[in-house]
Motif scaffolding. Structure first.
Motif, PDB file in Angstrom:
ATOM      1  N   ARG A  26      58.452  27.570  26.793  1.00 17.44           N
ATOM      2  CA  ARG A  26      58.849  27.236  25.430  1.00 17.44           C
ATOM      3  C   ARG A  26      58.353  25.850  25.067  1.00 17.44           C
ATOM      4  NH1 ARG A  26      63.249  29.869  23.305  1.00 17.44           N
ATOM      5  NH2 ARG A  26      62.757  32.071  23.303  1.00 17.44           N
ATOM      6  N   LEU A  28      55.927  22.978  24.786  1.00 16.51           N
ATOM      7  CA  LEU A  28      54.470  22.984  24.743  1.00 16.51           C
ATOM      8  C   LEU A  28      53.861  21.974  25.700  1.00 16.51           C
ATOM      9  CD1 LEU A  28      53.694  23.443  20.984  1.00 16.51           C
ATOM     10  CD2 LEU A  28      53.560  25.070  22.799  1.00 16.51           C
ATOM     11  N   ALA A  31      53.594  23.571  29.001  1.00 13.69           N
ATOM     12  CA  ALA A  31      52.526  24.569  28.999  1.00 13.69           C
ATOM     13  C   ALA A  31      51.170  23.905  29.183  1.00 13.69           C
ATOM     14  CB  ALA A  31      52.555  25.352  27.691  1.00 13.69           C
ATOM     15  N   PHE A  70      45.132  18.558  22.799  1.00 13.50           N
ATOM     16  CA  PHE A  70      46.348  19.344  22.555  1.00 13.50           C
ATOM     17  C   PHE A  70      47.587  18.459  22.679  1.00 13.50           C
ATOM     18  CE2 PHE A  70      43.906  23.256  23.330  1.00 13.50           C
ATOM     19  CZ  PHE A  70      44.424  24.039  22.336  1.00 13.50           C
ATOM     20  N   ILE A  73      48.076  16.259  19.637  1.00 15.66           N
ATOM     21  CA  ILE A  73      48.593  16.978  18.467  1.00 15.66           C
ATOM     22  C   ILE A  73      50.079  17.284  18.658  1.00 15.66           C
ATOM     23  CG2 ILE A  73      48.369  19.058  17.083  1.00 15.66           C
ATOM     24  CD1 ILE A  73      46.098  17.229  16.712  1.00 15.66           C
ATOM     25  N   ILE A  74      50.452  17.708  19.895  1.00 19.72           N
ATOM     26  CA  ILE A  74      51.852  18.065  20.138  1.00 19.72           C
ATOM     27  C   ILE A  74      52.742  16.849  19.961  1.00 19.72           C
ATOM     28  CG2 ILE A  74      53.456  18.802  21.928  1.00 19.72           C
ATOM     29  CD1 ILE A  74      51.167  20.533  22.998  1.00 19.72           C
ATOM     30  N   MET A  76      51.997  14.143  18.175  1.00 19.39           N
ATOM     31  CA  MET A  76      51.842  13.496  16.878  1.00 19.39           C
ATOM     32  C   MET A  76      52.818  14.066  15.859  1.00 19.39           C
ATOM     33  SD  MET A  76      48.115  12.772  15.369  1.00 19.39           S
ATOM     34  CE  MET A  76      48.101  14.111  14.222  1.00 19.39           C
ATOM     35  N   VAL A  77      53.055  15.362  15.907  1.00 23.49           N
ATOM     36  CA  VAL A  77      53.925  15.985  14.913  1.00 23.49           C
ATOM     37  C   VAL A  77      55.232  16.347  15.587  1.00 23.49           C
ATOM     38  CG1 VAL A  77      52.045  16.872  13.561  1.00 23.49           C
ATOM     39  CG2 VAL A  77      52.925  18.213  15.423  1.00 23.49           C
ATOM     40  N   LYS A  78      56.296  16.350  14.807  1.00 22.76           N
ATOM     41  CA  LYS A  78      57.573  16.705  15.432  1.00 22.76           C
ATOM     42  C   LYS A  78      57.694  18.224  15.437  1.00 22.76           C
ATOM     43  CE  LYS A  78      60.897  16.675  11.657  1.00 22.76           C
ATOM     44  NZ  LYS A  78      59.987  16.624  10.523  1.00 22.76           N
ATOM     45  N   MET A  79      58.039  18.695  16.618  1.00 21.66           N
ATOM     46  CA  MET A  79      57.996  20.131  16.851  1.00 21.66           C
ATOM     47  C   MET A  79      59.392  20.712  16.711  1.00 21.66           C
ATOM     48  SD  MET A  79      55.697  22.306  17.638  1.00 21.66           S
ATOM     49  CE  MET A  79      54.436  21.346  18.445  1.00 21.66           C
ATOM     50  N   ASP A  80      59.599  21.490  15.661  1.00 21.50           N
ATOM     51  CA  ASP A  80      60.871  22.207  15.575  1.00 21.50           C
ATOM     52  C   ASP A  80      60.727  23.502  16.365  1.00 21.50           C
ATOM     53  OD1 ASP A  80      58.929  22.940  13.906  1.00 21.50           O
ATOM     54  OD2 ASP A  80      60.203  23.463  12.220  1.00 21.50           O
ATOM     55  N   ILE A  82      60.466  27.064  17.334  1.00 22.29           N
ATOM     56  CA  ILE A  82      60.196  28.305  16.618  1.00 22.29           C
ATOM     57  C   ILE A  82      60.874  29.434  17.376  1.00 22.29           C
ATOM     58  CG2 ILE A  82      58.398  29.916  15.952  1.00 22.29           C
ATOM     59  CD1 ILE A  82      56.558  27.503  15.706  1.00 22.29           C
ATOM     60  N   GLU A  84      60.938  32.573  18.995  1.00 24.40           N
ATOM     61  CA  GLU A  84      59.892  33.491  19.433  1.00 24.40           C
ATOM     62  C   GLU A  84      60.280  34.916  19.095  1.00 24.40           C
ATOM     63  OE1 GLU A  84      56.949  33.052  20.855  1.00 24.40           O
ATOM     64  OE2 GLU A  84      57.035  30.873  20.913  1.00 24.40           O
ATOM     65  N   PRO A 172      54.020  14.290   6.055  1.00 22.94           N
ATOM     66  CA  PRO A 172      55.176  14.029   6.917  1.00 22.94           C
ATOM     67  C   PRO A 172      55.340  12.541   7.187  1.00 22.94           C
ATOM     68  CG  PRO A 172      53.368  14.898   8.190  1.00 22.94           C
ATOM     69  CD  PRO A 172      52.935  14.968   6.761  1.00 22.94           C
TER      70      PRO A 172
ATOM     71  N   ARG B  26      52.559  35.167  21.272  1.00 21.17           N
ATOM     72  CA  ARG B  26      53.273  33.933  20.966  1.00 21.17           C
ATOM     73  C   ARG B  26      53.271  33.690  19.469  1.00 21.17           C
ATOM     74  NH1 ARG B  26      54.731  30.684  25.338  1.00 21.17           N
ATOM     75  NH2 ARG B  26      55.773  29.543  23.720  1.00 21.17           N
ATOM     76  N   ARG B  27      54.236  32.893  19.011  1.00 22.46           N
ATOM     77  CA  ARG B  27      54.389  32.719  17.582  1.00 22.46           C
ATOM     78  C   ARG B  27      54.130  31.290  17.142  1.00 22.46           C
ATOM     79  NH1 ARG B  27      59.593  34.920  14.442  1.00 22.46           N
ATOM     80  NH2 ARG B  27      58.593  35.254  12.436  1.00 22.46           N
ATOM     81  N   ILE B  30      49.699  26.541  18.132  1.00 27.40           N
ATOM     82  CA  ILE B  30      49.075  25.809  19.232  1.00 27.40           C
ATOM     83  C   ILE B  30      48.956  26.694  20.469  1.00 27.40           C
ATOM     84  CG2 ILE B  30      49.445  23.880  20.788  1.00 27.40           C
ATOM     85  CD1 ILE B  30      50.421  22.285  18.490  1.00 27.40           C
ATOM     86  N   MET B  31      49.988  27.532  20.720  1.00 28.53           N
ATOM     87  CA  MET B  31      49.896  28.445  21.864  1.00 28.53           C
ATOM     88  C   MET B  31      48.813  29.492  21.641  1.00 28.53           C
ATOM     89  SD  MET B  31      51.771  27.402  24.176  1.00 28.53           S
ATOM     90  CE  MET B  31      51.791  28.722  25.365  1.00 28.53           C
ATOM     91  N   LEU B  34      45.651  27.893  22.589  1.00 32.62           N
ATOM     92  CA  LEU B  34      45.618  27.790  24.058  1.00 32.62           C
ATOM     93  C   LEU B  34      45.218  29.126  24.686  1.00 32.62           C
ATOM     94  CD1 LEU B  34      48.702  25.726  25.283  1.00 32.62           C
ATOM     95  CD2 LEU B  34      46.333  25.203  25.570  1.00 32.62           C
ATOM     96  N   LEU B  78      42.334  22.610  15.768  1.00 34.52           N
ATOM     97  CA  LEU B  78      43.496  21.721  15.725  1.00 34.52           C
ATOM     98  C   LEU B  78      43.552  20.963  14.411  1.00 34.52           C
ATOM     99  CD1 LEU B  78      43.782  20.440  19.356  1.00 34.52           C
ATOM    100  CD2 LEU B  78      45.265  21.979  18.161  1.00 34.52           C
ATOM    101  N   VAL B  82      46.767  21.054  11.906  1.00 33.62           N
ATOM    102  CA  VAL B  82      47.445  19.878  11.343  1.00 33.62           C
ATOM    103  C   VAL B  82      47.452  19.947   9.825  1.00 33.62           C
ATOM    104  CG1 VAL B  82      47.283  17.375  11.123  1.00 33.62           C
ATOM    105  CG2 VAL B  82      47.038  18.435  13.335  1.00 33.62           C
ATOM    106  N   TYR B  85      50.049  22.325   8.852  1.00 34.33           N
ATOM    107  CA  TYR B  85      51.369  21.732   9.076  1.00 34.33           C
ATOM    108  C   TYR B  85      51.729  20.794   7.935  1.00 34.33           C
ATOM    109  CZ  TYR B  85      55.070  19.060  11.251  1.00 34.33           C
ATOM    110  OH  TYR B  85      56.250  18.445  11.515  1.00 34.33           O
ATOM    111  N   PHE B  91      54.687  25.328  12.277  1.00 31.73           N
ATOM    112  CA  PHE B  91      53.596  25.875  13.082  1.00 31.73           C
ATOM    113  C   PHE B  91      53.660  27.387  13.171  1.00 31.73           C
ATOM    114  CE2 PHE B  91      53.397  21.604  14.976  1.00 31.73           C
ATOM    115  CZ  PHE B  91      52.082  21.367  14.674  1.00 31.73           C
ATOM    116  N   ASP B  92      54.606  27.987  12.481  1.00 28.63           N
ATOM    117  CA  ASP B  92      54.759  29.442  12.553  1.00 28.63           C
ATOM    118  C   ASP B  92      53.788  30.105  11.584  1.00 28.63           C
ATOM    119  OD1 ASP B  92      55.559  31.978  12.790  1.00 28.63           O
ATOM    120  OD2 ASP B  92      57.657  31.648  12.275  1.00 28.63           O
TER     121      ASP B  92
END
Lengths: 172, 100
Positions: A26, A28, A31, A70, A73-74, A76-80, A82, A84, A172, B26-27, B30-31, B34, B78, B82, B85, B91-92
């Motif tokens: 989950r 990133l 991952a 990667f 980017i992960i 840099m932005v705030k990740m809410d 998601i 799945e 943002p 995946r949803r 970024i994944m 990948l 990427l 962005v 976004y 990101f969905d």
């Protein structure tokens, strides 16, 4: 069973395990770090298969540049988080059926091909020979790829530019 | 003597399937990118093994181009993610339903 085949099976196990962990995480960042391990394993596999220059390039470009991009980017932005997708049964069943069909067909195709029975011999392509071959026969492709990279640079700069006056753009 | 060529094919095929699963199921955008990277890496492994199998450098040359195309695809992909976004705040890919 020689030492090379033992190394191959260990590397294959490590790569499959780290990739399998990477695609199910989950988080990133986890991952991406697992995938860096997977690409290091691939680089060692390239070395085992006699491509030392490609092994170095794999570490520099894949594990170094692409994965760090990667991570940038992960972070840099705030990740809410998601939510799945849950797999409903009427989608899971055809997917599993097609996957098993593909697996069986691929296994049949590989196992019946006489070419795939051949055991790989140990050989090494020195970077000098590789570069000589590359620039003697494929110099035009090298130029085209360099142009492609330049276009990608310009495109990424254009997409990443912040629009100053646009009401609909959410910054943002 | 390393291993039969078929073992490398099976191994890279499973790796390719893993990448395909990641890109399809995946949803998170970024994944998905990948997953495409994993698929390209599996193809590169087969190319290097085939170069060793036929003792010909053409396969290794092609892996170099795969590396360049993967770098290109990731940088532009990427940047697009962005950009999306900034427009939608997510990101969905399911939320990308605006046509303006």
């Amino acid at each position: 069973m020689t030492i090379y085949s033992v190394i191959f099976y260990i590397l294959a196990l490590v790569i499959l395990a780290s990739t399998g962990l990477a695609i199910t995480r989950r988080n990133l960042v986890h991952a991406v770090v697992y995938l860096v391990f997977s690409f290091f394993g691939s680089a060692m596999l390239f070395y085992l298969f006699g491509a030392p220059l490609l092994a170095v390039l794999e570490v520099i470009i894949y594990a170094g540049a692409i994965m760090i991009l990667f991570l940038f980017i992960i972070m840099m932005v705030k990740m809410d988080s998601i939510h799945e997708r849950q797999y409903p049964l009427n989608q899971l069943l055809p997917a599993a059926l097609m996957g098993v069909l593909y697996l069986v067909l691929g296994a049949l195709l590989v196992s019946t091909d006489p070419n795939s029975k051949v055991t790989l011999a140990v050989a090494m392509a020195l970077p000098q020979e590789f570069a000589k071959y590359l620039f003697e026969r494929h110099w035009l492709s090298i130029e085209i790829v360099s142009l492609l990279l330049l276009i990608a640079l310009v495109g990424a700069l254009h997409l990443g530019r912040r629009k100053e006056k646009e009401g609909s753009a959410k910054i943002p | 003597m390393i291993v039969p060529f078929s073992h490398v094919l099976f191994f890279a095929g499973i790796l390719f399937l893993m990448g395909m699963f990641c890109a399809v199921a995946r949803r998170n955008l970024i994944m998905i990118v990948l997953g495409v990277e994993i698929m390209l890496n599996a193809a590169a492994i087969i190319f290097v093994a085939a170069a060793l199998r036929w003792q010909h450098l053409e396969g290794q040359v092609f892996v170099l181009f795969i590396l360049a195309v993967a770098a290109t695809e990731v940088s532009v992909g990427l940047a697009l993610i962005v950009y999306g976004y900034r427009r939608t705040g997510s990101f969905d890919p399911g939320t990308y339903n605006l046509l303006k």
